[in-house]
Scaffold this active site. Structure first.
Site, short mmCIF file in Angstrom:
data_model
loop_
_atom_site.label_atom_id
_atom_site.label_comp_id
_atom_site.label_asym_id
_atom_site.label_seq_id
_atom_site.Cartn_x
_atom_site.Cartn_y
_atom_site.Cartn_z
NE ARG A 70 -3.55 0.18 2.61
CZ ARG A 70 -4.03 0.51 3.82
NH1 ARG A 70 -3.95 -0.35 4.81
NH2 ARG A 70 -4.59 1.67 4.02
CG ASN A 106 -7.29 10.14 4.17
OD1 ASN A 106 -8.10 9.37 4.67
ND2 ASN A 106 -7.64 11.05 3.28
CG HIS A 123 -6.72 7.02 11.97
ND1 HIS A 123 -7.86 6.77 11.24
CD2 HIS A 123 -7.15 7.20 13.24
CE1 HIS A 123 -8.93 6.81 12.04
NE2 HIS A 123 -8.52 7.07 13.25
CB THR A 192 -14.67 10.53 6.95
OG1 THR A 192 -14.72 9.56 8.00
CG2 THR A 192 -15.23 11.85 7.45
CB SER A 193 -18.00 5.97 6.49
OG SER A 193 -16.94 5.49 7.29
CD GLU A 219 -21.66 5.84 -0.38
OE1 GLU A 219 -21.06 5.91 0.70
OE2 GLU A 219 -21.14 5.44 -1.43
C1 BJW Z 1 -16.28 10.26 -1.20
C2 BJW Z 1 -15.69 10.02 -2.40
C3 BJW Z 1 -15.38 11.14 -3.14
C4 BJW Z 1 -16.00 8.15 -1.55
N1 BJW Z 1 -15.66 12.35 -2.66
N2 BJW Z 1 -16.59 11.42 -0.66
C5 BJW Z 1 -17.00 4.05 20.05
C6 BJW Z 1 -18.06 3.42 19.45
C7 BJW Z 1 -17.89 2.28 18.67
C8 BJW Z 1 -16.64 1.73 18.48
C9 BJW Z 1 -15.56 2.35 19.07
C10 BJW Z 1 -15.75 3.48 19.84
N3 BJW Z 1 -14.53 3.88 20.29
C11 BJW Z 1 -13.59 3.04 19.83
C12 BJW Z 1 -14.20 2.09 19.09
C13 BJW Z 1 -13.47 0.96 18.40
C14 BJW Z 1 -12.89 1.32 17.06
C15 BJW Z 1 -14.02 1.75 16.14
O1 BJW Z 1 -14.28 2.91 15.92
N4 BJW Z 1 -14.72 0.77 15.57
C16 BJW Z 1 -15.86 1.05 14.70
C17 BJW Z 1 -15.47 0.75 13.26
C18 BJW Z 1 -17.00 0.19 15.16
N5 BJW Z 1 -11.89 2.37 17.19
C19 BJW Z 1 -10.63 2.09 17.49
O2 BJW Z 1 -10.24 0.94 17.69
C20 BJW Z 1 -9.66 3.27 17.58
N6 BJW Z 1 -8.91 3.16 18.78
C21 BJW Z 1 -9.47 3.40 19.97
O3 BJW Z 1 -10.59 3.80 20.08
O4 BJW Z 1 -8.63 3.19 21.02
C22 BJW Z 1 -9.19 3.39 22.32
C23 BJW Z 1 -8.50 2.49 23.29
C24 BJW Z 1 -8.89 2.58 24.58
C25 BJW Z 1 -8.26 1.76 25.51
C26 BJW Z 1 -7.29 0.89 25.10
C27 BJW Z 1 -6.92 0.82 23.81
C28 BJW Z 1 -7.52 1.62 22.88
C29 BJW Z 1 -8.62 3.19 16.48
C30 BJW Z 1 -9.23 3.33 15.13
C31 BJW Z 1 -8.12 3.19 14.07
C32 BJW Z 1 -8.70 3.11 12.66
N7 BJW Z 1 -7.71 2.63 11.80
C33 BJW Z 1 -8.02 2.55 10.36
C34 BJW Z 1 -6.85 1.82 9.69
C35 BJW Z 1 -5.62 2.73 9.61
C36 BJW Z 1 -4.50 2.06 8.96
C37 BJW Z 1 -4.83 1.55 7.57
O5 BJW Z 1 -5.11 2.33 6.65
O6 BJW Z 1 -4.78 0.34 7.35
O7 BJW Z 1 -8.21 3.87 9.85
S1 BJW Z 1 -9.56 1.75 10.02
C38 BJW Z 1 -9.98 2.79 8.65
O8 BJW Z 1 -11.21 3.49 8.95
C39 BJW Z 1 -8.87 3.83 8.57
C40 BJW Z 1 -9.64 5.08 8.31
O9 BJW Z 1 -8.87 6.21 8.68
C41 BJW Z 1 -10.89 4.89 9.11
C42 BJW Z 1 -12.06 5.75 8.66
O10 BJW Z 1 -12.42 5.41 7.36
P1 BJW Z 1 -12.92 6.56 6.37
O11 BJW Z 1 -11.79 7.44 6.06
O12 BJW Z 1 -14.14 7.19 6.92
O13 BJW Z 1 -13.23 5.72 5.04
P2 BJW Z 1 -14.58 4.91 4.65
O14 BJW Z 1 -14.19 3.98 3.57
O15 BJW Z 1 -15.22 4.36 5.83
O16 BJW Z 1 -15.56 6.05 4.08
C43 BJW Z 1 -15.29 6.72 2.87
C44 BJW Z 1 -16.31 7.84 2.72
O17 BJW Z 1 -15.93 8.64 1.62
C45 BJW Z 1 -17.74 7.36 2.44
O18 BJW Z 1 -18.63 8.15 3.20
C46 BJW Z 1 -17.96 7.68 0.95
O19 BJW Z 1 -19.29 8.09 0.63
C47 BJW Z 1 -17.04 8.85 0.77
N8 BJW Z 1 -16.50 9.00 -0.58
N9 BJW Z 1 -15.56 8.62 -2.53
C48 BJW Z 1 -16.28 12.46 -1.44
N10 BJW Z 1 -14.82 11.01 -4.36
#
Ligand code: BJW
Length: 258
Positions: A70, A106, A123, A192-193, A219
């Site tokens: 990647r 990102n 992140h 972001t979603s 969306e």
């Molecule tokens: C367009 C478009 C165009 C398309 N123009 N738009 C509270 C509630 C529920 C769960 C949790 C919570 N707190 C913590 C959690 C757990 C977890 C979490 O959130 N889980 C949920 C998924 C359920 N969070 C964590 O684990 C975080 N850590 C944490 O909370 O630690 C606390 C802790 C406490 C005590 C001990 C230990 C820890 C860490 C989260 C890390 C996320 N990491 C990733 C991977 C990064 C590395 C990699 O790339 O591999 O980050 S996951 C992935 O999702 C990545 C992204 O940054 C992140 C968000 O995704 P994003 O950017 O929103 O992308 P998509 O694909 O989801 O959406 C794309 C959007 O774009 C869509 O809306 C499209 O419509 C739009 N789009 N084309 C405009 N052209």
């Protein structure tokens, strides 16, 4: 006044702007999103096997090879008009003495390459790798690592300096994001979603504050009902329209369709 005119006017008047970006901002550069049902990374790969500390412990070769592929793919991508428009907006705001905070989820560094000054990478980023033993950071060159997992000279192995599920985000980055969201005049959440926390909580804080809040995604998201304006379309088309146009709101321009 229509939505377009209201947003343009607010962007021109704002003393402080805060922006949160996600994968949708980079997809027009060729970087896949995570949750698109066809093209998203999580449609093809299991995050539990690749993006958790447990996955890294279980199979460091698999995880580091996937991230290195990647990384090299990102190096071949270029910033798109959405990145460039945000860099331009930042220059405009700073030129008038205002504050601009860009928080990105990102890890691709495309905001930096577009000219944004010091984006807050909550992140982490894919171009830095961290020794598991010493915490030292390296920035590998444009070649693949010679072996997976890559070994550090200190007896550890290198992992990408990104935040996996279950890991803490950098505290300083979160504090900056929440503080900027709470106090800004205009808040944009783009591509972001809004399902991953704590990043999504930054938008919730902005929506509880005084800011005019705007979402730009393809969306609806869980944040769509909270923001003042939810715009549907590609960031690479909408953002240049918001940033390029002059300050007078009634210029008759609307948003292009997706
Ligand atoms: C367009 C478009 C165009 C398309 N123009 N738009 C509270 C509630 C529920 C769960 C949790 C919570 N707190 C913590 C959690 C757990 C977890 C979490 O959130 N889980 C949920 C998924 C359920 N969070 C964590 O684990 C975080 N850590 C944490 O909370 O630690 C606390 C802790 C406490 C005590 C001990 C230990 C820890 C860490 C989260 C890390 C996320 N990491 C990733 C991977 C990064 C590395 C990699 O790339 O591999 O980050 S996951 C992935 O999702 C990545 C992204 O940054 C992140 C968000 O995704 P994003 O950017 O929103 O992308 P998509 O694909 O989801 O959406 C794309 C959007 O774009 C869509 O809306 C499209 O419509 C739009 N789009 N084309 C405009 N052209």
């Amino acid at each position: 006044m229509d939505a377009h005119a209201r947003i343009v006017e607010a962007l021109h008047k704002a003393g402080s702007i805060c922006v949160l970006t996600g994968a949708g901002v980079s997809t027009e550069s060729g970087v896949p999103t995570f949750r698109d049902p066809q093209e998203g990374l999580w449609a093809r790969y299991d995050p539990a096997r690749l993006s958790t500390p447990e996955a890294f412990e279980a199979d460091p070769a698999l995880v580091t090879r996937w991230y290195d592929e990647r990384r090299l793919a990102c190096l071949a991508c270029r910033p798109n008009p959405a990145h460039l428009a945000l860099a331009k907006l930042e220059r405009q705001v700073r030129a008038r003495g205002g504050q601009f905070t860009l928080i990105t989820q990102n890890i691709d560094r495309l905001h930096h390459r577009a000219g944004s000054g010091n984006p807050v990478e909550i992140h982490g980023n894919l171009h830095e790798w961290r020794c598991t033993k010493t915490g030292r950071i390296i920035e590998p060159g444009p070649e693949p690592f010679p072996e997976y997992p890559p070994r550090s000279p200190f007896g550890g192995i290198y992992r990408p300096n990104v935040v996996w599920f279950g890991e803490m985000l950098p505290q300083w980055a979160l504090e900056r994001g929440f503080a900027a969201a709470a106090t800004c005049d205009v808040y944009l959440t783009i591509g972001t979603s809004g399902v991953v926390y704590p990043a999504a909580g930054i938008t919730e804080v902005a929506c509880d504050g005084k800011a005019l809040t705007v979402e730009i995604t393809l969306e609806p998201t869980p944040m769509s009902g909270l923001v003042d304006f939810a715009l549907r379309g590609k960031a690479g088309r909408i953002l240049p329209q918001l940033v390029e146009v002059d300050a007078h709101p009634s210029n008759g321009r609307g948003f292009d369709p997706v």
